[in-house]
Motif scaffolding. Structure first.
Motif, mmCIF file in Angstrom:
data_model
loop_
_atom_site.group_PDB
_atom_site.id
_atom_site.type_symbol
_atom_site.label_atom_id
_atom_site.label_comp_id
_atom_site.label_asym_id
_atom_site.label_seq_id
_atom_site.Cartn_x
_atom_site.Cartn_y
_atom_site.Cartn_z
ATOM 1 N N ASP A 278 -6.583 4.633 0.901
ATOM 2 C CA ASP A 278 -6.039 2.921 0.830
ATOM 3 C C ASP A 278 -5.042 4.021 -0.925
ATOM 4 O O ASP A 278 -3.946 3.135 -1.500
ATOM 5 N N GLY B 212 -11.148 3.947 -1.489
ATOM 6 C CA GLY B 212 -10.320 4.111 -1.545
ATOM 7 C C GLY B 212 -9.577 5.285 -1.625
ATOM 8 O O GLY B 212 -8.531 6.124 -1.185
ATOM 9 N N MET C 213 0.851 -1.474 -0.297
ATOM 10 C CA MET C 213 0.166 -0.128 -0.415
ATOM 11 C C MET C 213 0.551 1.059 0.443
ATOM 12 O O MET C 213 1.299 1.317 1.362
#
Length: 318
Positions: free
Chosen positions: A13, A37, A1
């Motif tokens: 995200d 995200g 990530m």
């Protein structure tokens, strides 16, 4: 990530902001991008009432994820209720650009709202830093919608990163994970993306408008003030708009002085907007439009940008 200032500040995200495209991104698209995200935003049209802002904020916030709102500084003196509604809604981020935005920075920050502004030159970025904004968006001339067309994204980003100390996002021409990886590698904290979402059903574009977007190649946009002048919109003249090139633009580009008094042309544009005639009506889009090749959901678009992580690790040798 991938982790950057942007992801850490807003709990994302993917280091991606869905640009606040007034007239295209409302609360529904903002909510979809945030739920996937990224940080979704909706843009406030020039004459939108405060009630509209409140309604869209409720939709955007329904996911429980952070979202943002885009305001145009040049409209606020005549529509102060827009700012009041935003302060009441307390989004995570407010972008305020194109005009004298400086008086609004501290009221927003006192309300606990992060403030962004879009800069089209390094000088504008330095001014934004002096004004106390939290994050500067280096927006190159490739970008869709309104802004300067003086410097393209990559040289602008390099100049801004060299000159300002705070976080910088890159905007203009970024439509895939490759583009996101490129600006992250240069030092940006994330990308500010609009055109990549134009193929999504969550926008307010009609089906025929989306089809027009999907059929347009990378050379199919044009920049200028034709559509603003035809509508008698008081955009500051240094901020033209990039849209899909069409017959109306070609007819009037270079003849803006005459267009400003041609009421028949104004009526033609208004009628075409209602009829969905995109040989006359406008669709704002950036030079990355050729990379928008099919209808996807906003979640699909955000997920595809997430592949920037693999690209950076691949070319970083890790």
């Amino acid at each position: 990530m991938l982790r950057t200032w942007l992801t850490d500040r807003f709990g994302l995200d993917v280091p991606l902001v869905g640009a606040p495209m007034a007239g295209v991104s409302d609360g529904r698209l903002a909510a979809a991008v945030s739920a996937a995200g990224g940080l979704g935003m909706f843009g406030v049209p020039a004459t939108a009432p405060a009630s509209w802002v409140a309604q869209q904020a409720a939709v955007a916030g329904a996911s429980g994820r952070p979202y943002g709102v885009g305001l145009m500084a040049w409209t606020l003196p005549d529509h102060p209720g827009q700012l009041d509604a935003v302060l009441e809604a307390r989004p995570a981020l407010v972008s305020i650009s194109y005009g004298d935005y400086a008086p609004y920075v501290e009221p927003l920050r006192r309300a606990g709202i992060a403030v962004a502004t879009q800069a089209g030159t390094t000088a504008e970025a330095r001014a934004a830093e002096r004004a106390g904004v939290d994050v500067i968006v280096a927006r190159g001339g490739e970008g869709g919608g309104h802004g300067r067309d003086e410097v393209s994204t990559l040289p602008l980003l390099q100049g801004v990163l060299d000159e300002v100390g705070g976080p910088v996002l890159a905007a203009g021409g970024i439509a895939t994970a490759r583009g996101l990886a490129a600006v992250l590698a240069a030092g940006a904290e994330g990308a500010w993306v609009g055109t990549a979402f134009l193929g999504c059903a969550e926008t307010t574009l009609s089906g025929p408008a989306r089809e027009r977007v999907l059929a347009t190649g990378e050379t199919g946009t044009a920049y200028g003030r034709v559509f603003d002048i035809a509508q008698r919109l008081a955009w500051p003249p240094e901020y033209g708009g990039r849209a899909l090139r069409n017959a109306f633009f070609d007819r009037w580009h270079g003849r803006e002085e005459r267009l400003a008094t041609d009421e028949a042309a104004r009526a033609d544009l208004e009628a075409a907007r209602g009829e969905g005639d995109f040989d006359t009506a406008y669709i704002y889009a950036g030079q990355a439009v050729g990379l928008v090749r099919g209808q996807r959901t906003a979640a699909d678009v955000v997920a595809a940008f997430g592949a920037a992580d693999k690209l950076l690790r691949r070319f970083g040798g890790s």
